[in-house]
Write a protein that holds these residues in place. Structure first.
Motif, PDB file in Angstrom:
ATOM      1  N   VAL A 102       0.866  -1.185   0.000  1.00 39.54           N
ATOM      2  CA  VAL A 102       0.000   0.000   0.000  1.00 39.54           C
ATOM      3  C   VAL A 102       0.901   1.233   0.000  1.00 39.54           C
ATOM      4  O   VAL A 102       1.736   1.406   0.896  1.00 39.54           O
ATOM      5  CB  VAL A 102      -0.936   0.036   1.221  1.00 39.54           C
ATOM      6  CG1 VAL A 102      -1.775   1.314   1.218  1.00 39.54           C
ATOM      7  CG2 VAL A 102      -1.854  -1.191   1.233  1.00 39.54           C
ATOM      8  N   VAL A 103       0.742   2.087  -1.010  1.00 37.06           N
ATOM      9  CA  VAL A 103       1.519   3.322  -1.132  1.00 37.06           C
ATOM     10  C   VAL A 103       0.551   4.493  -1.005  1.00 37.06           C
ATOM     11  O   VAL A 103      -0.405   4.591  -1.776  1.00 37.06           O
ATOM     12  CB  VAL A 103       2.261   3.399  -2.475  1.00 37.06           C
ATOM     13  CG1 VAL A 103       3.108   4.660  -2.533  1.00 37.06           C
ATOM     14  CG2 VAL A 103       3.120   2.166  -2.686  1.00 37.06           C
ATOM     15  N   VAL A 104       0.803   5.365  -0.046  1.00 39.30           N
ATOM     16  CA  VAL A 104      -0.104   6.487   0.228  1.00 39.30           C
ATOM     17  C   VAL A 104       0.638   7.808   0.029  1.00 39.30           C
ATOM     18  O   VAL A 104       1.787   7.962   0.458  1.00 39.30           O
ATOM     19  CB  VAL A 104      -0.667   6.411   1.659  1.00 39.30           C
ATOM     20  CG1 VAL A 104      -1.489   7.665   1.994  1.00 39.30           C
ATOM     21  CG2 VAL A 104      -1.535   5.164   1.826  1.00 39.30           C
ATOM     22  N   ASN A 137      -0.008  11.899   0.812  1.00 32.66           N
ATOM     23  CA  ASN A 137      -0.847  12.875   1.509  1.00 32.66           C
ATOM     24  C   ASN A 137      -0.255  14.255   1.278  1.00 32.66           C
ATOM     25  O   ASN A 137       0.911  14.488   1.597  1.00 32.66           O
ATOM     26  CB  ASN A 137      -0.904  12.572   3.009  1.00 32.66           C
ATOM     27  CG  ASN A 137      -1.844  13.513   3.740  1.00 32.66           C
ATOM     28  OD1 ASN A 137      -2.904  13.867   3.233  1.00 32.66           O
ATOM     29  ND2 ASN A 137      -1.457  13.935   4.932  1.00 32.66           N
ATOM     30  N   ASP A 174       1.602   7.917  11.066  1.00 32.38           N
ATOM     31  CA  ASP A 174       1.784   7.527   9.673  1.00 32.38           C
ATOM     32  C   ASP A 174       0.429   7.272   9.010  1.00 32.38           C
ATOM     33  O   ASP A 174      -0.215   6.249   9.280  1.00 32.38           O
ATOM     34  CB  ASP A 174       2.637   6.257   9.608  1.00 32.38           C
ATOM     35  CG  ASP A 174       2.980   5.851   8.189  1.00 32.38           C
ATOM     36  OD1 ASP A 174       2.367   6.383   7.246  1.00 32.38           O
ATOM     37  OD2 ASP A 174       3.861   4.975   8.023  1.00 32.38           O
ATOM     38  N   SER A 180      -0.226   6.226   6.110  1.00 29.77           N
ATOM     39  CA  SER A 180      -0.280   5.022   5.293  1.00 29.77           C
ATOM     40  C   SER A 180      -0.691   3.812   6.132  1.00 29.77           C
ATOM     41  O   SER A 180      -1.468   2.957   5.681  1.00 29.77           O
ATOM     42  CB  SER A 180       1.064   4.767   4.594  1.00 29.77           C
ATOM     43  OG  SER A 180       2.073   4.373   5.509  1.00 29.77           O
ATOM     44  N   THR A 214       3.414  -0.860   4.027  1.00 29.72           N
ATOM     45  CA  THR A 214       2.909   0.440   3.581  1.00 29.72           C
ATOM     46  C   THR A 214       4.059   1.431   3.515  1.00 29.72           C
ATOM     47  O   THR A 214       5.082   1.273   4.191  1.00 29.72           O
ATOM     48  CB  THR A 214       1.825   1.002   4.525  1.00 29.72           C
ATOM     49  OG1 THR A 214       2.439   1.470   5.738  1.00 29.72           O
ATOM     50  CG2 THR A 214       0.769  -0.042   4.855  1.00 29.72           C
ATOM     51  N   LEU A 236       4.697   5.944   2.850  1.00 29.34           N
ATOM     52  CA  LEU A 236       4.040   7.253   2.784  1.00 29.34           C
ATOM     53  C   LEU A 236       4.906   8.246   2.013  1.00 29.34           C
ATOM     54  O   LEU A 236       6.113   8.334   2.240  1.00 29.34           O
ATOM     55  CB  LEU A 236       3.803   7.784   4.206  1.00 29.34           C
ATOM     56  CG  LEU A 236       3.225   9.200   4.329  1.00 29.34           C
ATOM     57  CD1 LEU A 236       1.786   9.244   3.819  1.00 29.34           C
ATOM     58  CD2 LEU A 236       3.282   9.675   5.775  1.00 29.34           C
ATOM     59  N   ALA A 271       4.987   8.157  -5.843  1.00 30.96           N
ATOM     60  CA  ALA A 271       4.189   7.020  -5.381  1.00 30.96           C
ATOM     61  C   ALA A 271       4.107   5.956  -6.468  1.00 30.96           C
ATOM     62  O   ALA A 271       4.295   4.749  -6.215  1.00 30.96           O
ATOM     63  CB  ALA A 271       2.792   7.484  -4.982  1.00 30.96           C
TER      64      ALA A 271
END
Length: 342
Positions: free
Chosen positions: A78-80, A82, A92, A94, A108, A110, A121
């Motif tokens: 999972v790549v977040v 913000n 965090d 993510s 994950t 971030l 990302a």
């Protein structure tokens, strides 16, 4: 098992705040509403009280997973991204998004490079696939919720800030919406432009009698150039010139030519900026996302993928079309381009 790091977007999902009219609400933010309406925006989105960037990110991610017909158990990473002030310090987002999705044990990461976080990302997703053969499916989630305690959504960086999120399920070797290449440039001389003076570790609290947003980021930009109109004009010229450079570099890395570009998707900037960007890159304004930007507002790092998906849904992009996704992150300052083939 495939070892290719080429990836394509299987499906996307989106989540937005409540739609607001720019002309009807501009006076709530600035003393000169006409200056805001002149930017060309018609509507924007504002998250309801209590709705956070993580909330919108998780909502968009659930829709993307459903559209891709996969479950969170199928996701290897999972790549977040913000792009505004995080909900909490020492925290965090993510991991919080993964928790909201029930992705226990899934790695994950971030990215916080403001409205340019989308490009690194996607790069990270490709890099993870190149380094780890077991990474087959990645969930990329990009969210922006403007912190009105720290800034003014209509008087910050020449855009109207908007709250929204987009998520993309990307898969190794997927034949559609393929990421071909990317390029970036950073000018660290502008590292302090647009910074929010108070609330960070250097100055946790504003001086007595002042608020968190009493210092205008745009005012600090003008001070940086000693309020010299010629220096500021040269800075504006550099913004578009650097953008044209990273587009050329990204296309060259993909072995493609500017004449092949079907559409340029930039951040949801003002109509004046879109004209300058279109001219610099040499593409007609009608083949940008300028019209979409008018109704969406600037959703930080979510802009490019939201507009890419909207253009596809509208039938304005078809199989084989070449698209350049571009952006400029004011904090930094960074220029990015990612080349995608539909």
């Amino acid at each position: 098992m495939s070892t290719s790091s080429e990836l394509g977007i299987v499906a996307m999902g989106m989540a937005f705040g409540e739609r607001r009219d720019v002309s009807a609400t501009a006076a709530d933010y600035v003393p000169d509403p006409e200056a805001v309406t002149a930017l060309g925006y018609e509507t924007y989105h504002r998250a309801a009280p209590g709705v956070t960037a993580v909330d919108l990110a998780a909502e968009a991610a659930r829709e993307a997973l459903e559209n891709a017909d996969v479950t969170v158990a199928d996701v290897d990473l999972v790549v977040v991204g913000n792009s505004d002030v995080p909900d909490y310090l020492g925290w965090d987002p993510s991991a919080a998004v993964a928790r909201a999705l029930g992705a226990h044990g899934t790695p994950t990461v971030l990215f916080t490079q403001a409205c340019a976080a989308w490009s690194p990302a996607l790069d990270h997703a490709a890099g993870a696939m190149a380094l780890s053969p077991g990474v087959e499916t990645v969930l990329v989630v990009l969210a922006n919720v403007m912190s009105e305690a720290h800034g003014n959504r209509m008087d910050f960086n020449g855009c109207v800030a908007s709250d929204g999120a987009v998520a993309a399920v990307v898969r190794r070797g997927h034949p559609r919406l393929r990421r071909l290449s990317s390029a970036q440039f950073t000018n660290p001389d502008y590292a302090d432009l647009f910074r929010i003076e108070y609330g960070g570790a250097a100055a946790p609290l504003p001086p007595p009698g002042r608020g968190l947003k009493d210092v205008s980021p745009m005012a600090s930009v003008y001070r940086h150039f000693d309020r010299d109109p010629k220096r500021f004009e040269a800075f504006m010229d550099e913004i578009t010139a650097r953008l044209a450079d990273v587009v050329e570099e990204a296309l060259s890395r993909a072995g493609r030519d500017r004449s092949e570009v079907a559409r340029l998707i930039h951040i949801n900037d003002s109509r004046q900026t879109f004209r300058a960007v279109a001219d610099a890159v040499g593409i007609p304004l009608a083949r940008t996302n300028a019209e979409l930007a008018r109704s969406l507002g600037h959703m930080g790092t979510a802009d490019q993928l939201v507009c890419l998906w909207r253009h596809i849904e509208a039938g304005e992009l078809v199989l084989g079309d070449l698209v350049v996704l571009t952006g400029v992150a004011s904090p930094g300052m960074h220029w990015f381009c990612t080349v995608v083939e539909v």
